[in-house]
Design an enzyme around this catalytic site. Structure first.
Site, PDB file in Angstrom:
ATOM      1  CD  GLU A 224      34.565   6.980 -10.837  1.00 42.95           C
ATOM      2  OE1 GLU A 224      33.389   7.008 -11.272  1.00 42.95           O
ATOM      3  OE2 GLU A 224      35.537   7.372 -11.504  1.00 42.95           O
ATOM      4  CG  ASP A 300      34.627   7.347 -16.669  1.00 43.83           C
ATOM      5  OD1 ASP A 300      34.333   8.562 -16.817  1.00 43.83           O
ATOM      6  OD2 ASP A 300      33.760   6.451 -16.641  1.00 43.83           O
TER       7      ASP A 300
END
Length: 402
Positions: A224, A300
């Site tokens: 991430e 996401d």
């Protein structure tokens, strides 16, 4: 040098029978059991005879589950071919073989919306990635841009700084520079919740956050807000470009220790591209994993990537090198191939390097497909033109509006 597993651990058979011990049997014997096991090509436990995946056909929205031909064997592709005859099918569920019900289904909208109804991602064509395992035809999961699978309520997967291991068998010729073709641990909210909230295998040639030697593609870790090819942000030259048709990609992590490995899924052993402390960047030590599972997308719900997935697992605990070597031997013994009797070959060209456009997808316009939609391929009976983009060839079974 990889040591050979004993005959009691690994035994190659013929036809539908594959191995005396599947990858998850091997992980379990090593003390790091599978908590998620996904494959559309074969059973990953020697005794598994349940459903591998579900297909949904276009003409009536009916569904059917595809099981192994026999316990521990390859997928019954003939059942899919019969069910989908005269129409098209998508893969609607990829079942978890671990018994934890960590099934992968159509990914919901998150930080990014998908092209399907309600902002969901597309489902993969059920016939776009035909290959052979142990001489039998099977189908992989062909991830075109806009396609993705997810489980935000997984059970038993690593959270926080807990240890986990992962491997995936992928098509080394199908990739692009979009974000992000991942398989592994991600956010439960489908949004970016910060550095260290993911730990997933990435495959492709994007250079935005990190890269390896050459022009790619590379096996990297999506942690991430960063794709890492090693300890450093950016280039880690010890991580090589991949040239195999079938690739075994491995990422594992525990407290301030992680590793990337890779190998030819059709021959030979694994190589370690990095093993050591967490990246030289803030937010990754300790890790803050959330335990969701993704395939083909970013944490996401970034939907610009492309790739093909054949099988993969997630484990509880940090697998030993010996365990991973035995798993690699099992994968090689499964005889992944592009032909009925052959073995995987070195890649000479990639299927597609198109980076997806950012146009907001919609439904079909008239008789032509919208952006991200399928527009051709063997057996395809839908639109063969694109309303506002170009019909781009990927392989004989799949073309997409990009």
């Amino acid at each position: 040098m990889r040591s050979k597993p004993s005959r009691s651990l690994l035994a190659v058979g013929l036809g539908a029978t594959l191995v005396a011990a599947g990858p998850c049997d091997i992980y379990s014997s090593g003390g790091t059991p599978c908590v998620a096991a996904h494959s559309t090509t074969r059973a990953l436990y020697s005794a598994f005879n349940g459903s591998l995946y579900q297909v949904k056909r276009a003409k009536d929205s009916a569904t059917t589950d595809i099981k192994p031909v026999s316990a521990g064997g390859v997928a019954n592709s003939a059942a899919q071919d019969t069910f989908c005859s005269g129409t098209t099918c998508v893969i609607s569920i990829i079942y978890d073989q671990s018994g934890r019900n960590n099934h992968l289904t159509q990914a919901p909208p998150g930080g990014f919306k998908g092209p399907a109804s309600g902002g969901y991602d597309n489902l993969a064509s059920a016939t776009a990635a035909p290959i052979y395992v142990n001489g039998a035809k099977v189908y992989g999961v062909f991830i075109a841009p806009g396609t993705g699978y997810r489980n935000n309520k997984a059970s038993g997967t690593a959270v926080g700084d807990q240890a986990q291991g992962m491997y995936a068998v992928l098509d080394g010729t199908h990739y692009n520079g979009g974000c992000c073709f991942d398989y592994g641990n991600a956010e439960t909210s489908s949004t970016d919740t910060g550095s260290g909230h993911m730990e997933a295998i990435y495959f492709g040639n994007i250079r935005v956050w990190g890269s390896g030697a050459g022009n790619g593609p590379w096996i990297m870790a999506d942690l991430e807000n960063g794709l890492f090819s090693g300890v450093n942000v950016g280039l880690n030259s010890g991580n090589p470009s991949i040239t195999w048709r079938f690739v075994t990609a491995v990422v594992k992590g525990t407290a301030n220790l992680w590793a990337i490995k890779g190998g030819n899924a059709a021959s030979g052993s694994l190589s370690t591209y990095y093993s050591g402390k967490r990246p030289n960047a803030s937010g990754y030590n300790p890790m803050k994993k959330e335990g969701a599972i993704i395939l083909g997308i970013g944490g996401d719900n970034s939907i610009s990537a492309a790739g093909t997935f054949y099988e993969g697992v997630m484990t509880s605990g940090y697998p030993s090198d010996a365990t991973e070597n035995s798993v690699q031997a099992d994968i090689v013994a499964a005889r992944y191939s592009t032909s009925g009797g052959g073995t995987g070959t070195t890649a000479t060209s990639k299927t597609t390097t198109t980076t997806s456009k950012t146009t907001t997808p919609g439904g079909n316009t008239g008789s032509c497909a919208a952006i991200w939609g399928q527009c051709g391929g063997i057996g395809w009976t839908g639109p063969t033109c694109c309303a506002s983009s170009t019909c781009t060839y990927s392989n004989p079974y799949y073309s997409q509006c990009l």
